[in-house]
Design a protein around this motif. Structure first.
Motif, short mmCIF file in Angstrom:
data_model
loop_
_atom_site.label_atom_id
_atom_site.label_comp_id
_atom_site.label_asym_id
_atom_site.label_seq_id
_atom_site.Cartn_x
_atom_site.Cartn_y
_atom_site.Cartn_z
N LEU A 55 0.82 -1.21 0.00
CA LEU A 55 0.00 0.00 0.00
C LEU A 55 0.86 1.27 0.00
O LEU A 55 0.51 2.25 -0.66
N ALA A 56 1.96 1.24 0.73
CA ALA A 56 2.86 2.39 0.72
C ALA A 56 3.42 2.61 -0.68
O ALA A 56 3.46 3.74 -1.18
N GLU A 57 3.82 1.53 -1.32
CA GLU A 57 4.36 1.62 -2.67
C GLU A 57 3.29 2.12 -3.66
O GLU A 57 3.56 3.00 -4.49
N LEU A 129 -0.16 20.94 -1.89
CA LEU A 129 0.26 19.61 -2.35
C LEU A 129 1.75 19.38 -2.16
O LEU A 129 2.17 18.28 -1.81
N ALA A 130 2.55 20.39 -2.35
CA ALA A 130 4.01 20.22 -2.15
C ALA A 130 4.31 19.93 -0.69
O ALA A 130 5.16 19.07 -0.38
N ASP A 131 3.63 20.62 0.22
CA ASP A 131 3.84 20.36 1.65
C ASP A 131 3.41 18.94 2.01
O ASP A 131 4.09 18.26 2.79
N ILE A 132 2.29 18.53 1.45
CA ILE A 132 1.80 17.17 1.71
C ILE A 132 2.81 16.16 1.19
O ILE A 132 3.14 15.18 1.86
N GLU A 133 3.33 16.41 0.00
CA GLU A 133 4.29 15.48 -0.60
C GLU A 133 5.56 15.37 0.25
O GLU A 133 6.10 14.28 0.43
N HIS A 134 6.02 16.50 0.79
CA HIS A 134 7.23 16.48 1.62
C HIS A 134 7.03 15.67 2.89
O HIS A 134 7.99 15.12 3.44
N PRO A 138 8.64 10.68 2.70
CA PRO A 138 9.51 9.99 3.68
C PRO A 138 8.72 9.06 4.61
O PRO A 138 9.21 8.01 5.01
N MET A 139 7.49 9.46 4.93
CA MET A 139 6.69 8.63 5.84
C MET A 139 6.37 7.28 5.19
O MET A 139 6.51 6.23 5.82
N GLU A 141 8.05 5.86 2.75
CA GLU A 141 9.30 5.12 2.61
C GLU A 141 9.67 4.43 3.92
O GLU A 141 10.16 3.30 3.93
N GLU A 142 9.41 5.09 5.04
CA GLU A 142 9.64 4.46 6.35
C GLU A 142 8.71 3.27 6.55
O GLU A 142 9.13 2.24 7.09
N VAL A 143 7.45 3.40 6.13
CA VAL A 143 6.51 2.29 6.23
C VAL A 143 7.04 1.11 5.44
O VAL A 143 7.02 -0.04 5.92
N GLN A 144 7.55 1.37 4.24
CA GLN A 144 8.09 0.29 3.43
C GLN A 144 9.27 -0.39 4.12
O GLN A 144 9.32 -1.62 4.22
N GLU A 145 10.21 0.39 4.61
CA GLU A 145 11.39 -0.17 5.27
C GLU A 145 11.02 -0.96 6.52
O GLU A 145 11.48 -2.09 6.72
N GLU A 146 10.19 -0.35 7.37
CA GLU A 146 9.81 -1.00 8.62
C GLU A 146 8.98 -2.25 8.37
O GLU A 146 9.14 -3.26 9.07
N SER A 147 8.11 -2.21 7.37
CA SER A 147 7.29 -3.38 7.05
C SER A 147 8.16 -4.53 6.54
O SER A 147 7.95 -5.69 6.91
N GLN A 148 9.13 -4.19 5.70
CA GLN A 148 10.02 -5.24 5.19
C GLN A 148 10.83 -5.86 6.33
O GLN A 148 11.04 -7.08 6.35
#
Length: 155
Positions: A55-57, A129-134, A138-139, A141-148
């Motif tokens: 889902l993060a991806e 939208l730029a603020d949301i994207e910033h 990273p959030m 990407e952290e979900v992806q790393e921590e989930s893996q």
């Protein structure tokens, strides 16, 4: 030793043996059920972490599709993409709470869902939208790393 004493001793021994056997088999059955439940819970948690990673991806991919929609030759349904993904993130976070998975990952999924809700209100103006994207990039990407990492731990 009399016949009555011998019969009584044999009968008491059989009864005691039956009681011990009953309790031992009950303990073995409880241990097997507990092990089975633990294995099933571990499998469900591992699958939850895999889906959180997916889902993060997908959310990052959707974000990129929407933000670059002016540069591609096909139409991108930003509202549909964000709305669908927002609901998937919200539902998956709720399932994670019931599975007692890592609270930080659940919290990040909930925040990503909230960020997509905000993005839906800002699509026309593009103002925040730029603020949301910033915050979102990273959030997720952290979900992806921590989930893996969690999937590796549970495998």
């Amino acid at each position: 030793m009399s016949l009555a004493t011998s019969i009584a001793t044999t009968l008491l021994g059989a009864i005691a043996g039956g009681i011990v056997s009953y309790f031992v088999s009950g303990k073995v059955a409880r241990d097997q059920i507990k092990a089975q439940y633990s294995l099933q819970n571990k499998r469900e948690r591992r699958d939850w972490y895999k889906r959180a990673n997916e889902l993060a991806e997908l959310t990052l991919s959707d974000w990129y599709d929407v933000m670059t929609s002016g540069e591609v030759p096909h139409d991108v349904d930003a509202t549909g993409k964000f709305d669908t993904r927002r609901e998937e993130l919200r539902r998956h976070a709720a399932v994670g709470q019931s599975l007692n998975v890592d609270y930080e990952i659940v919290s990040k999924l909930e925040q990503a869902s909230a960020d997509l809700s905000l993005a839906l209100t800002q699509l026309d103006s593009g103002k925040d939208l730029a603020d949301i994207e910033h915050e979102l990039d990273p959030m997720l990407e952290e979900v992806q790393e921590e989930s893996q990492e969690k999937v590796s731990e549970l495998s």
